[in-house]
Motif scaffolding. Structure first.
Motif, PDB file in Angstrom:
ATOM      1  N   ALA A 128      78.682  25.775  -5.992  1.00  0.00           N
ATOM      2  CA  ALA A 128      79.449  26.982  -5.704  1.00  0.00           C
ATOM      3  C   ALA A 128      78.524  27.954  -4.986  1.00  0.00           C
ATOM      4  O   ALA A 128      77.422  28.214  -5.453  1.00  0.00           O
ATOM      5  CB  ALA A 128      79.951  27.611  -6.981  1.00  0.00           C
ATOM      6  N   THR A 129      78.924  28.478  -3.868  1.00  0.00           N
ATOM      7  CA  THR A 129      78.027  29.387  -3.159  1.00  0.00           C
ATOM      8  C   THR A 129      78.206  30.809  -3.674  1.00  0.00           C
ATOM      9  O   THR A 129      79.278  31.208  -4.117  1.00  0.00           O
ATOM     10  CB  THR A 129      78.290  29.383  -1.645  1.00  0.00           C
ATOM     11  OG1 THR A 129      79.652  29.694  -1.435  1.00  0.00           O
ATOM     12  CG2 THR A 129      77.943  28.052  -1.045  1.00  0.00           C
ATOM     13  N   SER A 130      77.101  31.512  -3.615  1.00  0.00           N
ATOM     14  CA  SER A 130      77.111  32.910  -4.040  1.00  0.00           C
ATOM     15  C   SER A 130      76.257  33.688  -3.072  1.00  0.00           C
ATOM     16  O   SER A 130      75.442  33.109  -2.337  1.00  0.00           O
ATOM     17  CB  SER A 130      76.512  33.061  -5.439  1.00  0.00           C
ATOM     18  OG  SER A 130      77.174  32.218  -6.337  1.00  0.00           O
ATOM     19  N   VAL A 131      76.404  34.977  -3.111  1.00  0.00           N
ATOM     20  CA  VAL A 131      75.530  35.812  -2.304  1.00  0.00           C
ATOM     21  C   VAL A 131      74.629  36.581  -3.263  1.00  0.00           C
ATOM     22  O   VAL A 131      75.088  37.178  -4.235  1.00  0.00           O
ATOM     23  CB  VAL A 131      76.335  36.788  -1.424  1.00  0.00           C
ATOM     24  CG1 VAL A 131      75.394  37.738  -0.696  1.00  0.00           C
ATOM     25  CG2 VAL A 131      77.162  36.004  -0.428  1.00  0.00           C
ATOM     26  N   TYR A 132      73.369  36.538  -2.994  1.00  0.00           N
ATOM     27  CA  TYR A 132      72.404  37.213  -3.851  1.00  0.00           C
ATOM     28  C   TYR A 132      71.666  38.255  -3.046  1.00  0.00           C
ATOM     29  O   TYR A 132      71.410  38.081  -1.851  1.00  0.00           O
ATOM     30  CB  TYR A 132      71.381  36.221  -4.411  1.00  0.00           C
ATOM     31  CG  TYR A 132      71.967  35.184  -5.333  1.00  0.00           C
ATOM     32  CD1 TYR A 132      72.165  35.473  -6.680  1.00  0.00           C
ATOM     33  CD2 TYR A 132      72.315  33.920  -4.853  1.00  0.00           C
ATOM     34  CE1 TYR A 132      72.693  34.523  -7.530  1.00  0.00           C
ATOM     35  CE2 TYR A 132      72.833  32.959  -5.689  1.00  0.00           C
ATOM     36  CZ  TYR A 132      73.030  33.265  -7.032  1.00  0.00           C
ATOM     37  OH  TYR A 132      73.550  32.332  -7.876  1.00  0.00           O
ATOM     38  N   SER A 133      71.292  39.293  -3.732  1.00  0.00           N
ATOM     39  CA  SER A 133      70.385  40.245  -3.130  1.00  0.00           C
ATOM     40  C   SER A 133      69.035  40.060  -3.806  1.00  0.00           C
ATOM     41  O   SER A 133      68.924  40.139  -5.026  1.00  0.00           O
ATOM     42  CB  SER A 133      70.905  41.671  -3.359  1.00  0.00           C
ATOM     43  OG  SER A 133      69.827  42.570  -3.266  1.00  0.00           O
ATOM     44  N   ILE A 174      71.139  36.819   0.710  1.00  0.00           N
ATOM     45  CA  ILE A 174      71.221  35.412   1.068  1.00  0.00           C
ATOM     46  C   ILE A 174      72.447  34.770   0.448  1.00  0.00           C
ATOM     47  O   ILE A 174      72.801  35.061  -0.701  1.00  0.00           O
ATOM     48  CB  ILE A 174      69.924  34.655   0.662  1.00  0.00           C
ATOM     49  CG1 ILE A 174      69.990  33.194   1.085  1.00  0.00           C
ATOM     50  CG2 ILE A 174      69.638  34.783  -0.820  1.00  0.00           C
ATOM     51  CD1 ILE A 174      68.673  32.456   0.947  1.00  0.00           C
ATOM     52  N   GLU A 175      73.061  33.925   1.224  1.00  0.00           N
ATOM     53  CA  GLU A 175      74.225  33.195   0.739  1.00  0.00           C
ATOM     54  C   GLU A 175      73.775  31.768   0.497  1.00  0.00           C
ATOM     55  O   GLU A 175      73.202  31.113   1.380  1.00  0.00           O
ATOM     56  CB  GLU A 175      75.318  33.230   1.810  1.00  0.00           C
ATOM     57  CG  GLU A 175      76.570  32.499   1.407  1.00  0.00           C
ATOM     58  CD  GLU A 175      77.527  32.364   2.594  1.00  0.00           C
ATOM     59  OE1 GLU A 175      77.472  33.219   3.510  1.00  0.00           O
ATOM     60  OE2 GLU A 175      78.304  31.408   2.600  1.00  0.00           O
ATOM     61  N   THR A 176      73.996  31.288  -0.708  1.00  0.00           N
ATOM     62  CA  THR A 176      73.471  29.953  -1.021  1.00  0.00           C
ATOM     63  C   THR A 176      74.306  29.251  -2.079  1.00  0.00           C
ATOM     64  O   THR A 176      74.985  29.898  -2.883  1.00  0.00           O
ATOM     65  CB  THR A 176      72.005  30.045  -1.500  1.00  0.00           C
ATOM     66  OG1 THR A 176      71.553  28.744  -1.842  1.00  0.00           O
ATOM     67  CG2 THR A 176      71.876  30.929  -2.718  1.00  0.00           C
ATOM     68  N   ASP A 177      74.230  27.935  -2.081  1.00  0.00           N
ATOM     69  CA  ASP A 177      74.894  27.158  -3.138  1.00  0.00           C
ATOM     70  C   ASP A 177      73.891  26.763  -4.223  1.00  0.00           C
ATOM     71  O   ASP A 177      74.203  26.028  -5.131  1.00  0.00           O
ATOM     72  CB  ASP A 177      75.552  25.909  -2.540  1.00  0.00           C
ATOM     73  CG  ASP A 177      74.553  25.013  -1.836  1.00  0.00           C
ATOM     74  OD1 ASP A 177      73.411  25.477  -1.587  1.00  0.00           O
ATOM     75  OD2 ASP A 177      74.900  23.867  -1.517  1.00  0.00           O
ATOM     76  N   ARG A 178      72.683  27.240  -4.073  1.00  0.00           N
ATOM     77  CA  ARG A 178      71.655  26.869  -5.056  1.00  0.00           C
ATOM     78  C   ARG A 178      71.725  27.770  -6.274  1.00  0.00           C
ATOM     79  O   ARG A 178      72.101  28.935  -6.165  1.00  0.00           O
ATOM     80  CB  ARG A 178      70.253  27.002  -4.447  1.00  0.00           C
ATOM     81  CG  ARG A 178      70.064  26.249  -3.190  1.00  0.00           C
ATOM     82  CD  ARG A 178      70.327  24.772  -3.413  1.00  0.00           C
ATOM     83  NE  ARG A 178      70.139  24.036  -2.180  1.00  0.00           N
ATOM     84  CZ  ARG A 178      68.955  23.626  -1.761  1.00  0.00           C
ATOM     85  NH1 ARG A 178      67.890  23.879  -2.470  1.00  0.00           N
ATOM     86  NH2 ARG A 178      68.852  22.966  -0.645  1.00  0.00           N
ATOM     87  N   ARG A 198      73.220  38.972  -8.251  1.00  0.00           N
ATOM     88  CA  ARG A 198      74.309  38.226  -7.640  1.00  0.00           C
ATOM     89  C   ARG A 198      75.329  39.242  -7.150  1.00  0.00           C
ATOM     90  O   ARG A 198      75.893  40.010  -7.929  1.00  0.00           O
ATOM     91  CB  ARG A 198      74.923  37.310  -8.698  1.00  0.00           C
ATOM     92  CG  ARG A 198      75.908  36.334  -8.147  1.00  0.00           C
ATOM     93  CD  ARG A 198      75.993  35.152  -9.107  1.00  0.00           C
ATOM     94  NE  ARG A 198      77.041  34.245  -8.670  1.00  0.00           N
ATOM     95  CZ  ARG A 198      78.044  33.898  -9.458  1.00  0.00           C
ATOM     96  NH1 ARG A 198      78.140  34.383 -10.679  1.00  0.00           N
ATOM     97  NH2 ARG A 198      78.947  33.040  -9.009  1.00  0.00           N
ATOM     98  N   LEU A 199      75.515  39.301  -5.853  1.00  0.00           N
ATOM     99  CA  LEU A 199      76.432  40.295  -5.311  1.00  0.00           C
ATOM    100  C   LEU A 199      77.871  39.850  -5.465  1.00  0.00           C
ATOM    101  O   LEU A 199      78.721  40.572  -5.928  1.00  0.00           O
ATOM    102  CB  LEU A 199      76.131  40.548  -3.838  1.00  0.00           C
ATOM    103  CG  LEU A 199      74.755  41.166  -3.558  1.00  0.00           C
ATOM    104  CD1 LEU A 199      74.581  41.379  -2.077  1.00  0.00           C
ATOM    105  CD2 LEU A 199      74.579  42.477  -4.321  1.00  0.00           C
ATOM    106  N   GLY A 205      85.483  35.915   6.596  1.00  0.00           N
ATOM    107  CA  GLY A 205      86.099  36.700   5.546  1.00  0.00           C
ATOM    108  C   GLY A 205      85.687  36.265   4.169  1.00  0.00           C
ATOM    109  O   GLY A 205      85.663  35.074   3.881  1.00  0.00           O
ATOM    110  N   PRO A 206      85.286  37.214   3.307  1.00  0.00           N
ATOM    111  CA  PRO A 206      84.905  36.842   1.964  1.00  0.00           C
ATOM    112  C   PRO A 206      86.121  36.525   1.113  1.00  0.00           C
ATOM    113  O   PRO A 206      86.933  37.406   0.853  1.00  0.00           O
ATOM    114  CB  PRO A 206      84.187  38.094   1.468  1.00  0.00           C
ATOM    115  CG  PRO A 206      84.666  39.205   2.331  1.00  0.00           C
ATOM    116  CD  PRO A 206      85.270  38.647   3.562  1.00  0.00           C
TER     117      PRO A 206
END
Lengths: 120, 727
Positions: free
Chosen positions: B157-162, B220-224, B246-247, B256-257
């Motif tokens: 599952a991808t997420s965006v993290y700061s 960063i957007e990542t599935d990790r 985790r944003l 589009g998000p």
């Protein structure tokens, strides 16, 4: 080509690390213990050092301390190669100036990953 | 990248075997220096190296066991625990286990011995003693082996993290580079933004380039999983402030998000993640191991490798130099032959001489490649003696000298067993119990000395003990009882002592568990003789015994004296030759029914007519060979006796002519013929003829108690037509 110095008193470990690094596209020089490493460093500059901790003549921690006194090596990454996942060892290494560590048992892929983690 | 390390397996195993031997030696030394930190460190390092390498080859049982041992060693070297006899006993047993594990070279189940030992070690660690433990306690290494299958964040599952990364001013001093970390972070996903904070940057005049003033915030957007992001900064968690937030979860692959619920197979389309998912390896993790390493084929490799030898690099370098010189000399010679003019002859001679020098040195150096210090087998005897001392309650110290003395590798291997036997004999039969010793006015601790040195071109090994010694009367009585000698035989003490090497001789009525089952010393003697060596004993009752083994430096080549007997050329090992004397009839004494002796400087030396002994055909009539007189032969040449010695016994070999001396390469006869008593092999001479080599040891032996030169010898000396087959 980046040059890495591997320091380990175990012949097989040294050979394995060297082999893996060469496969990974690095130039490698080897030393058998801390003093040997310092001697080699007097003759050549390297981009990185990977050192065992438990060695005769001069151990890894002492080596790291000495390496950090060499101007050309002040900012170069140094990885400790150790079976000891112990926090105290890590702290001791860090205090001496180590950049990071690789925990044995030796895993070639992991080694290259860790090298990539610290080598510019 | 898949990296195959199996080629290092042999190196590792050999090195581990060395480590095991070293550990054992150090542990034994520990008994007298139980608080020697350097010794303990050295043992620890050995265990450590074995463990470190074993993991790489999937030898997990070995890893577990060494780990457990390491824990104990660590306690010892940090002085939290004392190396008592009990502890050293456990250590030595551990070495045995390690030895067998390293030998077997496949990852096996923990053996019963090994598991029990691990329980003992564990109990030593917890209670400081191996006893008082009911054994039900499981070993501590269990947890080591357990791989915790922790549930990580689902990886797809991808997420965006700061990620906020604020390095410490001193970060550079650890050799860490923030840019490398940012790059590694970027490799884990798609960087949406990277903000650099330069607020801390001072004016150029105040700038210290060895300090780090910058900090970053990366989206960063990542599935990790977040752990992997954190791992990028693993080495600098003490040198930086790292905040990962985790944003939002999983924006859509497009701009589009959109929220993605659950597992989403769409991801990966445009996620620039590295092709290969990086498995998170827990730190104890031996989860993923190269599976290929413990195949049966590598086992086979181990067996075939047992014939390998390690040679110091300088020896090899010198060989290469010499070959280089030889090539040059050859080129020069060839050139001269090509443009030959008589005036060049002296030069040609010179270069041939140079080639000869090179060849000879090359030969010597090549031989030295096979030479190993005897110390490599000496050290195992410390353990042998220790075990016997423990079992018998004796106090025994083993002293060694001359360990650096070099000897041919193949001989060294064959020496192991005879030496073990001799040392066991000394420890078990020779050295007395402490009470007996004290009563006899000796120190309670017995000493066995193992010594190696060179003497006149031979290697000498001496095993000396200060024990009870050999009682000639007892030996004699036993020999008579066994029918080895007649009750009225006239023998010196020395000769009586040598009887212990006779087959079937054993003075012990009760067979000890440790040494001797009636097949003792004669086997030792036979083994040594196979190595073209000699063994002798000298002993003083009550004072101790010395067994002396003399060996040639190498078996493959020997310096030979070429002699003619009849129409054949024989080779006598020059080392055994003492002198050559012309025979005159008036020097010969014929002892009725016992043969002939020659008087040389007041000494009577038995004579052996080689021609008859070897059953050589009688070419031409020669009265001397019919037991007649030693006249000059038809051509006026005087017959000669070559006096040879082995085992302190001299014998004169009657030969027709001395032909010269040269180095000969010993070839075994046994591939072509049966074993021929009296011959150690044959060699090929410069003219292509085959010349048998006389085995002086067995020849003198045959004459030990009977001086008859007409011993029935099953000697089928090589007929001329067969001799060509020996090559």
């Amino acid at each position: 080509m980046k040059k890495i110095l591997i320091v380990d008193d175990s012949n097989s470990m040294r050979q394995m690390v060297s082999f893996t690094l060469r496969q990974g596209g690095f130039d490698v020089i080897e030393a058998e213990h801390g003093q040997d490493a310092l001697n080699k460093l007097a003759a050549a500059t390297v981009d990185m050092i990977i050192t065992d901790l438990n060695m005769p003549v001069m151990d890894g921690i002492t080596l790291i301390q000495n390496v950090r006194k060499i101007p050309a090596m002040k900012l170069k990454p140094i990885l400790m190669l150790t079976t000891e996942g112990l926090a105290t060892k890590k702290e001791e290494g860090r205090a001496a100036g180590a950049t990071g560590w690789i925990v044995k048992p030796f895993d070639p892929e992991k080694l290259l990953q860790t090298v990539a983690k610290v080598l510019p | 990248m898949k990296i195959d390390l199996s080629q290092f397996r042999q190196t590792f195993l050999q090195e581990s075997a060395d480590h095991v031997a070293q550990m054992e030696a150090n542990m034994l030394e520990l008994r007298s220096n139980s608080d020697d930190v350097e010794l303990l460190n050295s043992i620890f390092r050995s265990a450590h190296s074995i463990k470190g390498g074993a993991g790489a080859f999937g030898l997990n049982t070995l890893v577990r066991f060494t780990h457990s041992l390491e824990n104990l060693l660590d306690k010892l070297r940090s002085m939290e625990m004392k190396a008592t006899e009990e502890v050293i006993g456990v250590l030595l047993l551990s070495v045995d286990v390690l030895h067998s594990m390293v030998q077997s070279d496949v990852d096996q189940e923990m053996s019963k011995d090994a598991s029990e030992l691990m329980v003992m070690i564990e109990s030593l660690l917890t209670t400081g003693s191996t006893v008082g433990e009911d054994g039900s306690k499981t070993s501590g290494s269990g947890s080591e082996n357990k791989i915790i299958g922790e549930n990580k964040t689902p990886a797809n599952a991808t997420s965006v993290y700061s990620v906020s990364f604020v390095p410490d001013r001193e970060m550079f001093s650890s050799g860490s580079n923030p840019i490398v970390m940012l790059r590694n972070l970027a490799d884990l996903g798609t960087v949406l933004s990277c903000k650099k904070n330069i607020d801390e940057l001072p004016l150029l005049t105040d700038l210290d380039t060895s300090k780090c003033y910058l900090s970053w915030t990366v989206e960063i957007e990542t599935d990790r999983p977040v752990e992997e992001l954190r791992e990028v900064f693993e080495f600098v968690d003490h040198l930086a402030e790292i905040k990962i937030e985790r944003l939002k979860a999983a924006p859509a692959p497009s701009l589009g998000p959109t929220l993605v619920v659950g597992a989403n197979p769409v991801v990966g389309e445009n996620t620039p993640a590295p092709a290969k998912p990086i498995a998170l390896v827990p730190e104890t993790g031996n989860a993923k191991k190269p599976q290929t390493t413990s195949t049966p084929s590598s086992k086979k490799a181990a067996a075939s490798d047992s014939g390998s030898i390690r040679v110091p690099i300088d020896k090899v370098d010198r060989l290469i130099d010499l070959v280089g010189e030889l090539v040059i000399a050859h080129v020069m010679t060839a050139q001269m032959v090509e443009d030959f003019q008589p005036s060049l002859l002296p030069k040609l001679r010179e270069s041939v001489a140079a080639m000869e020098r090179n060849t000879r040195e090359l030969h010597e150096r090549v031989m030295s490649v096979r030479m190993l210090p005897v110390g490599t087998i000496f050290h195992r005897y410390t353990r042998t003696v220790y075990d016997i001392a423990i079992m018998t309650g004796k106090q025994i110290r083993l002293e060694m000298a001359g360990e650096e003395t070099e000897i041919d590798k193949s001989m060294l291997e064959m020496l192991g067993d005879p030496l073990t036997h001799l040392i066991r004999n000394s420890a078990d039969h020779g050295i007395e119990g402490p009470e007996t010793r004290t009563a006899a006015g000796k120190p309670a601790e017995g000493v066995i000395k193992l010594r190696a040195f060179h003497r006149s071109g031979k290697v000498v090994l001496e095993i000396t003990d200060d024990g009870a010694g050999i009682d000639p009367a007892r030996v004699r009585a036993k020999a008579v009882e066994r029918g080895l000698i007649s009750p009225d035989a006239q023998l010196t003490d020395q000769q009586i002592q040598m009887l212990i090497f006779e087959p079937g001789f054993s003075t012990r009525d009760t067979i000890s568990d440790l040494s001797g089952r009636g097949v003792g010393m004669d086997v030792v003697k036979r083994n040594i003789q196979q190595l073209s060596g000699t063994v002798s004993v000298s002993s003083t009752k009550g004072k101790g015994s010395t067994v002396t083994i003399e060996l040639p430096l190498t078996l493959a080549i020997l310096e030979g004296l070429l002699v003619r007997v009849g129409n054949r050329t024989l080779v006598l090992p020059l080392l055994s030759v003492i002198e050559t004397v012309p025979l005159r009839d008036n020097q010969i004494v014929r002892v009725a029914a016992q043969g002939e002796v020659v008087q040389i400087r007041e000494e009577s030396i038995p004579l052996l007519r080689l021609r008859r002994y070897l059953g050589l055909a009688l070419e031409g009539t020669d009265s001397s060979e019919l037991g007649g007189h030693f006249e000059d032969d038809a051509l006026g040449n005087r017959r000669l006796a070559v006096i040879v010695e082995a085992n302190n016994k001299k014998i004169g070999l009657v030969v027709d002519e001395l032909l010269g001396q040269q180095q000969v390469v010993v070839k075994s006869l046994e591939q072509h013929l049966h074993k021929v008593d009296g011959l150690m092999g044959a060699t090929i001479l410069g003219d292509g003829c085959v010349a048998p080599i006389v085995d002086v040891t067995t020849i003198t032996e045959l004459n030990l108690f009977s001086l008859q030169p007409t011993v029935k010898l099953p000697l089928a000396v090589v007929p001329a037509d067969q001799s060509a087959a020996i090559a």
